[in-house]
Scaffold this motif. Structure first.
Motif, PDB file in Angstrom:
ATOM      1  N   THR A 149      56.530  28.714  37.296  1.00 56.27           N
ATOM      2  CA  THR A 149      56.050  29.837  37.312  1.00 56.27           C
ATOM      3  C   THR A 149      54.902  29.989  36.491  1.00 56.27           C
ATOM      4  O   THR A 149      54.606  29.394  35.386  1.00 56.27           O
ATOM      5  CB  THR A 149      56.933  31.052  36.872  1.00 56.27           C
ATOM      6  OG1 THR A 149      57.603  30.859  35.581  1.00 56.27           O
ATOM      7  CG2 THR A 149      58.138  30.969  37.952  1.00 56.27           C
ATOM      8  N   LYS A 150      54.007  30.857  36.966  1.00 59.58           N
ATOM      9  CA  LYS A 150      52.633  31.332  36.134  1.00 59.58           C
ATOM     10  C   LYS A 150      52.615  32.795  36.174  1.00 59.58           C
ATOM     11  O   LYS A 150      52.658  33.598  37.405  1.00 59.58           O
ATOM     12  CB  LYS A 150      51.468  30.479  36.743  1.00 59.58           C
ATOM     13  CG  LYS A 150      50.354  30.906  35.536  1.00 59.58           C
ATOM     14  CD  LYS A 150      49.255  30.062  36.085  1.00 59.58           C
ATOM     15  CE  LYS A 150      47.903  30.176  34.876  1.00 59.58           C
ATOM     16  NZ  LYS A 150      48.403  29.692  33.661  1.00 59.58           N
ATOM     17  N   GLU A 151      52.458  33.524  35.252  1.00 58.47           N
ATOM     18  CA  GLU A 151      52.502  35.129  35.147  1.00 58.47           C
ATOM     19  C   GLU A 151      50.736  35.395  35.219  1.00 58.47           C
ATOM     20  O   GLU A 151      50.177  35.106  34.343  1.00 58.47           O
ATOM     21  CB  GLU A 151      53.260  35.555  34.247  1.00 58.47           C
ATOM     22  CG  GLU A 151      54.947  35.508  34.372  1.00 58.47           C
ATOM     23  CD  GLU A 151      55.716  36.059  33.380  1.00 58.47           C
ATOM     24  OE1 GLU A 151      55.081  36.768  32.268  1.00 58.47           O
ATOM     25  OE2 GLU A 151      56.950  36.019  33.140  1.00 58.47           O
ATOM     26  N   PHE A 152      50.601  36.491  35.651  1.00 59.64           N
ATOM     27  CA  PHE A 152      49.630  37.154  35.492  1.00 59.64           C
ATOM     28  C   PHE A 152      49.477  38.627  35.591  1.00 59.64           C
ATOM     29  O   PHE A 152      50.512  39.274  36.136  1.00 59.64           O
ATOM     30  CB  PHE A 152      48.464  36.894  36.804  1.00 59.64           C
ATOM     31  CG  PHE A 152      48.136  35.237  36.855  1.00 59.64           C
ATOM     32  CD1 PHE A 152      46.910  34.867  36.486  1.00 59.64           C
ATOM     33  CD2 PHE A 152      49.039  34.376  37.761  1.00 59.64           C
ATOM     34  CE1 PHE A 152      46.599  33.659  36.594  1.00 59.64           C
ATOM     35  CE2 PHE A 152      48.652  33.184  37.942  1.00 59.64           C
ATOM     36  CZ  PHE A 152      47.426  32.635  37.312  1.00 59.64           C
ATOM     37  N   TRP A 153      48.590  39.362  35.187  1.00 58.99           N
ATOM     38  CA  TRP A 153      48.693  40.688  35.060  1.00 58.99           C
ATOM     39  C   TRP A 153      47.131  41.258  35.143  1.00 58.99           C
ATOM     40  O   TRP A 153      46.293  40.687  34.786  1.00 58.99           O
ATOM     41  CB  TRP A 153      49.488  41.380  33.775  1.00 58.99           C
ATOM     42  CG  TRP A 153      48.634  41.085  32.628  1.00 58.99           C
ATOM     43  CD1 TRP A 153      47.678  42.102  31.703  1.00 58.99           C
ATOM     44  CD2 TRP A 153      49.130  40.147  31.759  1.00 58.99           C
ATOM     45  NE1 TRP A 153      47.578  41.510  30.570  1.00 58.99           N
ATOM     46  CE2 TRP A 153      48.229  40.324  30.500  1.00 58.99           C
ATOM     47  CE3 TRP A 153      49.794  38.976  31.707  1.00 58.99           C
ATOM     48  CZ2 TRP A 153      48.193  39.495  29.369  1.00 58.99           C
ATOM     49  CZ3 TRP A 153      49.758  38.104  30.664  1.00 58.99           C
ATOM     50  CH2 TRP A 153      49.014  38.411  29.640  1.00 58.99           C
ATOM     51  N   VAL A 154      46.972  42.514  35.684  1.00 55.05           N
ATOM     52  CA  VAL A 154      45.757  43.244  36.087  1.00 55.05           C
ATOM     53  C   VAL A 154      45.417  44.282  34.958  1.00 55.05           C
ATOM     54  O   VAL A 154      46.223  45.031  34.732  1.00 55.05           O
ATOM     55  CB  VAL A 154      45.613  43.483  37.602  1.00 55.05           C
ATOM     56  CG1 VAL A 154      44.493  44.139  37.894  1.00 55.05           C
ATOM     57  CG2 VAL A 154      46.094  42.343  38.440  1.00 55.05           C
ATOM     58  N   ASN A 155      44.350  44.424  34.663  1.00 53.61           N
ATOM     59  CA  ASN A 155      43.517  45.442  33.928  1.00 53.61           C
ATOM     60  C   ASN A 155      43.607  46.480  34.882  1.00 53.61           C
ATOM     61  O   ASN A 155      42.487  46.748  35.378  1.00 53.61           O
ATOM     62  CB  ASN A 155      42.448  44.976  33.176  1.00 53.61           C
ATOM     63  CG  ASN A 155      41.852  46.174  32.434  1.00 53.61           C
ATOM     64  OD1 ASN A 155      41.941  47.217  32.881  1.00 53.61           O
ATOM     65  ND2 ASN A 155      41.291  45.858  31.249  1.00 53.61           N
ATOM     66  N   MET A 156      44.498  47.633  34.827  1.00 54.97           N
ATOM     67  CA  MET A 156      44.611  48.366  35.891  1.00 54.97           C
ATOM     68  C   MET A 156      43.389  49.528  35.808  1.00 54.97           C
ATOM     69  O   MET A 156      43.045  50.086  36.765  1.00 54.97           O
ATOM     70  CB  MET A 156      46.274  49.214  35.726  1.00 54.97           C
ATOM     71  CG  MET A 156      47.310  48.520  36.041  1.00 54.97           C
ATOM     72  SD  MET A 156      47.116  47.861  37.547  1.00 54.97           S
ATOM     73  CE  MET A 156      46.939  49.232  38.801  1.00 54.97           C
ATOM     74  N   PRO A 157      42.813  49.928  34.640  1.00 57.01           N
ATOM     75  CA  PRO A 157      41.878  50.909  34.665  1.00 57.01           C
ATOM     76  C   PRO A 157      40.495  50.035  35.254  1.00 57.01           C
ATOM     77  O   PRO A 157      39.722  50.720  36.028  1.00 57.01           O
ATOM     78  CB  PRO A 157      41.380  51.038  33.130  1.00 57.01           C
ATOM     79  CG  PRO A 157      42.896  50.983  32.627  1.00 57.01           C
ATOM     80  CD  PRO A 157      43.440  49.665  33.215  1.00 57.01           C
ATOM     81  N   ASN A 158      40.416  48.724  35.083  1.00 58.13           N
ATOM     82  CA  ASN A 158      39.341  48.070  35.805  1.00 58.13           C
ATOM     83  C   ASN A 158      39.485  48.102  37.328  1.00 58.13           C
ATOM     84  O   ASN A 158      38.665  48.331  38.125  1.00 58.13           O
ATOM     85  CB  ASN A 158      39.184  46.607  35.428  1.00 58.13           C
ATOM     86  CG  ASN A 158      38.630  46.573  33.964  1.00 58.13           C
ATOM     87  OD1 ASN A 158      38.189  47.699  33.495  1.00 58.13           O
ATOM     88  ND2 ASN A 158      38.157  45.381  33.544  1.00 58.13           N
TER      89      ASN A 158
ATOM     90  N   GLY B  44      57.933  44.638  38.225  1.00 57.91           N
ATOM     91  CA  GLY B  44      57.766  46.158  37.622  1.00 57.91           C
ATOM     92  C   GLY B  44      57.790  47.217  38.444  1.00 57.91           C
ATOM     93  O   GLY B  44      58.129  46.920  39.754  1.00 57.91           O
ATOM     94  N   THR B  45      57.737  48.337  38.174  1.00 61.82           N
ATOM     95  CA  THR B  45      58.070  49.573  38.843  1.00 61.82           C
ATOM     96  C   THR B  45      56.730  50.080  39.116  1.00 61.82           C
ATOM     97  O   THR B  45      56.039  50.081  38.344  1.00 61.82           O
ATOM     98  CB  THR B  45      59.035  50.550  38.285  1.00 61.82           C
ATOM     99  OG1 THR B  45      58.630  50.819  36.987  1.00 61.82           O
ATOM    100  CG2 THR B  45      60.458  50.067  37.998  1.00 61.82           C
TER     101      THR B  45
END
Length: 212
Positions: free
Chosen positions: A24-33, A189-190
């Motif tokens: 697995t490889k995890e990513f997350w997004v800068n939500m304001p951007n 996530g929720t």
């Protein structure tokens, strides 16, 4: 070998190798951007009901005939006046995580040597005199096809400036519902959910095994 790259600089897609594992490889997004980007898109396309945003692109590098969903072998034989072309193909279930049909398969072969007459085409094919190419089309191919997706394309040409030189075979096709990499995506996530996941792969040009 599997390589990932950020595909949209507006989103600031981030990853942390510390949280990665072998599978697995995890990513997350800068939500304001992301929200700012969507706002700009909405202002540009106010009538749209939804917006597509490219999040990630990845490349998979594999070797060997078992890594391709369509195995090919090409044979050229001829003399000054005649050329015989044979293309053997085989649908390969081992290249996919789940067997899915290949659609709109097109075989395109340049034929030089002053082709004067098509003596035989099995199955029927289309000759383009301007580009000097022969093209076969197969609507769909899978393990449920005749002979398990194994077959051959045969052509015999009468030449005026032979012998014909073996040329590169280009093959195109697409498929839905599967990937060759086996990669999948899960949203953790929720507050958000994935409403639709589409899996697709397509081919542009194959190198082939040539026999003369």
């Amino acid at each position: 070998m599997l390589g990932f790259s950020e595909s949209n600089t507006y989103l600031s897609l981030l990853s942390d190798s510390i949280t990665d594992s072998v599978d697995t490889k995890e990513f997350w997004v800068n939500m304001p951007n992301l929200m700012s980007h969507l706002k700009r898109v909405a202002e540009q396309k106010p009538q749209a009901t939804y917006y597509n945003v490219d999040m990630i692109k990845y490349q998979v590098s594999t070797e060997g005939i078992q890594s391709t969903p369509l195995n090919l072998a090409v044979s050229w034989r001829g003399d000054l006046t005649n050329t015989d072309l044979r293309i053997d193909y085989k649908y390969n279930t081992e290249a996919m995580t789940a067997p899915v049909p290949l659609h709109n398969i097109q075989f395109l072969v340049p034929v030089d040597g002053g082709m004067a007459k098509l003596q035989a085409m099995i199955p029927p094919a289309t000759w383009n005199p301007e580009q000097q190419t022969i093209q076969w089309k197969i609507p769909s191919l899978s393990h449920r096809s005749e002979n398990g997706g194994v077959g051959a394309l045969l052509g015999r040409f009468q030449m005026t400036e032979g012998p014909c030189k073996p040329s590169q075979l280009a093959v195109q096709f697409s498929s839905e519902g599967c990937t060759l990499s086996g990669c999948d995506i899960q949203l953790v996530g929720t507050g958000y959910r994935l409403s639709l996941i589409k899996k697709r792969f397509a081919a542009g040009q194959f190198e082939y095994q040539k026999r003369v």
